[in-house]
Design a protein around this motif. Structure first.
Motif, short mmCIF file in Angstrom:
data_model
loop_
_atom_site.label_atom_id
_atom_site.label_comp_id
_atom_site.label_asym_id
_atom_site.label_seq_id
_atom_site.Cartn_x
_atom_site.Cartn_y
_atom_site.Cartn_z
N ILE A 86 0.83 -1.20 0.00
CA ILE A 86 0.00 0.00 0.00
C ILE A 86 0.87 1.25 0.00
N PHE A 87 1.90 1.26 0.84
CA PHE A 87 2.81 2.42 0.88
C PHE A 87 3.57 2.57 -0.42
N ALA A 88 3.99 1.46 -1.02
CA ALA A 88 4.70 1.53 -2.30
C ALA A 88 3.82 2.12 -3.39
N LEU A 89 2.55 1.73 -3.40
CA LEU A 89 1.63 2.30 -4.39
C LEU A 89 1.38 3.79 -4.13
N ALA A 90 1.26 4.14 -2.86
CA ALA A 90 0.98 5.54 -2.51
C ALA A 90 2.17 6.45 -2.83
N LEU A 91 3.37 5.94 -2.64
CA LEU A 91 4.56 6.76 -2.82
C LEU A 91 5.26 6.55 -4.15
N GLY A 92 4.78 5.60 -4.93
CA GLY A 92 5.42 5.26 -6.19
C GLY A 92 5.17 6.30 -7.27
N PRO A 93 5.95 6.21 -8.34
CA PRO A 93 5.83 7.18 -9.42
C PRO A 93 4.57 6.99 -10.26
N GLU A 94 3.99 5.78 -10.24
CA GLU A 94 2.81 5.50 -11.05
C GLU A 94 1.58 5.35 -10.15
N ASP A 95 0.44 5.64 -10.73
CA ASP A 95 -0.80 5.38 -10.00
C ASP A 95 -1.08 3.88 -10.06
N GLY A 96 -1.63 3.34 -8.99
CA GLY A 96 -2.04 1.95 -9.00
C GLY A 96 -3.28 1.78 -9.85
N ASN A 97 -3.60 0.56 -10.18
CA ASN A 97 -4.82 0.31 -10.93
C ASN A 97 -5.90 -0.21 -9.98
N THR A 98 -7.09 -0.34 -10.49
CA THR A 98 -8.24 -0.72 -9.66
C THR A 98 -8.04 -2.09 -9.03
N LEU A 99 -7.52 -3.04 -9.79
CA LEU A 99 -7.31 -4.39 -9.25
C LEU A 99 -6.33 -4.37 -8.08
N LEU A 100 -5.24 -3.63 -8.21
CA LEU A 100 -4.26 -3.56 -7.11
C LEU A 100 -4.84 -2.87 -5.88
N THR A 101 -5.63 -1.84 -6.11
CA THR A 101 -6.26 -1.14 -4.99
C THR A 101 -7.21 -2.07 -4.24
N TRP A 102 -8.06 -2.79 -4.97
CA TRP A 102 -8.98 -3.73 -4.35
C TRP A 102 -8.22 -4.85 -3.64
N TYR A 103 -7.23 -5.39 -4.30
CA TYR A 103 -6.42 -6.49 -3.75
C TYR A 103 -5.80 -6.09 -2.41
N HIS A 104 -5.13 -4.96 -2.40
CA HIS A 104 -4.48 -4.53 -1.15
C HIS A 104 -5.50 -4.22 -0.06
N SER A 105 -6.58 -3.57 -0.42
CA SER A 105 -7.60 -3.20 0.57
C SER A 105 -8.26 -4.42 1.18
N ILE A 106 -8.68 -5.35 0.35
CA ILE A 106 -9.36 -6.54 0.86
C ILE A 106 -8.42 -7.41 1.67
N MET A 107 -7.20 -7.60 1.19
CA MET A 107 -6.24 -8.43 1.93
C MET A 107 -5.90 -7.78 3.27
N ALA A 108 -5.76 -6.47 3.31
CA ALA A 108 -5.46 -5.79 4.58
C ALA A 108 -6.59 -6.02 5.58
#
Length: 126
Positions: A86-108
């Motif tokens: 989650i932190f890598a996506l938030a601080l990374g140079p690219e925006d995450g995609n919907t699948l990654l956002t859902w994946y990280h949120s649900i798994m957390a």
């Protein structure tokens, strides 16, 4: 408590399957219509999360004496990996995609709930 241990053990194995799926996706393996960008550090972390959850799931389902501690530690480790993502996506140079956002949120959420259950059960048993 036996039902909770078995449930968390089975869920650990299900979570391990989810982690290995995303490890493959982040390693560049397409799974049907699913594709993700190659992110080697993510594939490594997801593989490690998969391995620890298999260990915790095994301990719970095989009724090992260390099952509750195993579930507690493996859920905490996997949750740490998800939070790192989650932190890598938030601080990374690219925006995450919907699948990654859902994946990280649900798994957390699922790992935090499992961690809470394992923590409660490990304290009640002592």
């Amino acid at each position: 408590m036996d039902a909770l241990r078995r449930s968390l053990g089975a869920l650990s194995l299900l979570y391990a399957l989810v982690f290995v799926t995303f490890a493959l996706l982040h390693a560049g393996v397409g799974l049907g219509p699913l594709r993700q960008p190659v992110i080697v550090p993510a594939a490594i972390v997801e593989t490690l999360c998969c391995l620890v959850l298999v260990g915790g799931g095994y301990g719970a389902l095989a009724r090992r004496s260390w099952a509750w501690d195993g579930l507690l530690y493996t859920h905490a480790a996997a949750l740490g990996g998800v939070l790192l993502g989650i932190f890598a996506l938030a601080l990374g140079p690219e925006d995450g995609n919907t699948l990654l956002t859902w994946y990280h949120s649900i798994m957390a959420i699922m790992l935090a709930a499992g961690l809470s259950g394992a923590f409660y059960a490990s304290r009640v048993r002592r």
